[in-house]
Scaffold this motif. Sequence first.
Motif, short mmCIF file in Angstrom:
data_model
loop_
_atom_site.label_atom_id
_atom_site.label_comp_id
_atom_site.label_asym_id
_atom_site.label_seq_id
_atom_site.Cartn_x
_atom_site.Cartn_y
_atom_site.Cartn_z
N SER A 261 6.24 5.06 73.07
CA SER A 261 5.50 5.50 74.26
C SER A 261 5.39 7.02 74.31
CB SER A 261 6.18 4.97 75.53
OG SER A 261 6.20 3.57 75.55
N SER B 282 5.72 11.11 80.45
CA SER B 282 5.29 10.46 79.21
C SER B 282 4.65 11.43 78.23
CB SER B 282 4.29 9.34 79.53
OG SER B 282 3.16 9.86 80.24
N MET C 15 6.35 4.94 85.01
CA MET C 15 6.58 5.34 83.63
C MET C 15 5.76 6.55 83.21
SD MET C 15 6.97 1.67 81.63
CE MET C 15 7.09 2.45 80.02
N TYR D 61 5.59 -1.57 79.65
CA TYR D 61 4.45 -0.87 80.23
C TYR D 61 3.60 -1.83 81.05
CZ TYR D 61 0.40 2.24 80.51
OH TYR D 61 -0.62 3.02 80.97
N LEU E 87 9.56 8.15 82.10
CA LEU E 87 9.64 7.34 80.90
C LEU E 87 11.02 7.49 80.27
CD1 LEU E 87 8.00 5.59 78.82
CD2 LEU E 87 7.57 7.74 77.61
N GLN F 235 8.07 -2.03 74.25
CA GLN F 235 7.58 -1.01 75.17
C GLN F 235 6.23 -1.39 75.78
OE1 GLN F 235 8.23 3.03 73.50
NE2 GLN F 235 9.76 2.03 72.20
#
Length: 304
Positions: A214, A179, A203, A270, A207, A266
């Motif tokens: 994000s 990420s 994630m 998440y 990701l 997103q």
Amino acid sequence: MKSTRIRRIAAAAAVIGGLAGSLVGTIGSAGTASAASCARVYALVIPGTWETNSGATVHGMLGPAVSNLPADVVVRQIRYDATAFPWDDGGAVYGKSKATAIANANAQAASLVARCPSASIALVGYSQGADAAGDVAAEIGTGHGSIAPSKLVSVDLLADPRRAPGDPLVGPRLTGQGSGGPRQGGFGWVTSKVHSICAPGDMYCNLRKDYYVSRVAGFLAETSDPDPTQIPQYYAEAAAIFGQLLISGGAPAVAGELSDAKARQQINAYDDFLRSGAHVDYAHFEVSPGVTALQWIHDNLAGL
């Protein structure tokens, strides 16, 4: 008279010889004791966010992986804030917290190698700790670290937020990336010593590349009061994000991909990720049949 003098000289020589032997023995013993006090491998362990603090010795997620190792593999925890927000206990934002971990790991590695020239260093990190350990390894591998690349024998990164698609991977294939964006330049001379482990549903380390909102959030976390030496790499990630946006659809794509609708999509993804527990279930996540992530790291350290 002459024989008496000879006997006295011989006796004195014997005493001197004994003292010399004793002195040599003492020096030899001291040298041996110093060597014996050094481990063959020092495993520097950096726990994840909220798992420890600058005054604690708690290995967190990595505890089982660094327990019950051979006697010549000594574990040293790198202490740091391990926080992400100003209101956390300790108060350091993510970038500053990670920068402290990097600085402390570099200092510890340099100190150990200077004191024990024959010792080697292994780096182990989880989550924010993997972020920091990976940056330290990248510095070492590209010739900018506190120790020579030859002194680093292993780098185990569990749920690394800066995992690049091309980083050496242990476990199932992945389609995303960390990420926080990949490290520009990679790991250089120590690439073959790197072992990145990431659950597909995590994630933080996997990701989707088209989750631009994000990725921007990850970029902002990484650049929140960071180690100054890392800033050029972080801004290279910012350029990559917007460059890919432009390639995917030109200027209109930038507004669309960063829109409220995309953000909500997103955020929901998440939220599902957090509920899944993928980031905190590495004690059960298997990198191969019957071998969990933590067991693999333990076995790797034990076999160094």
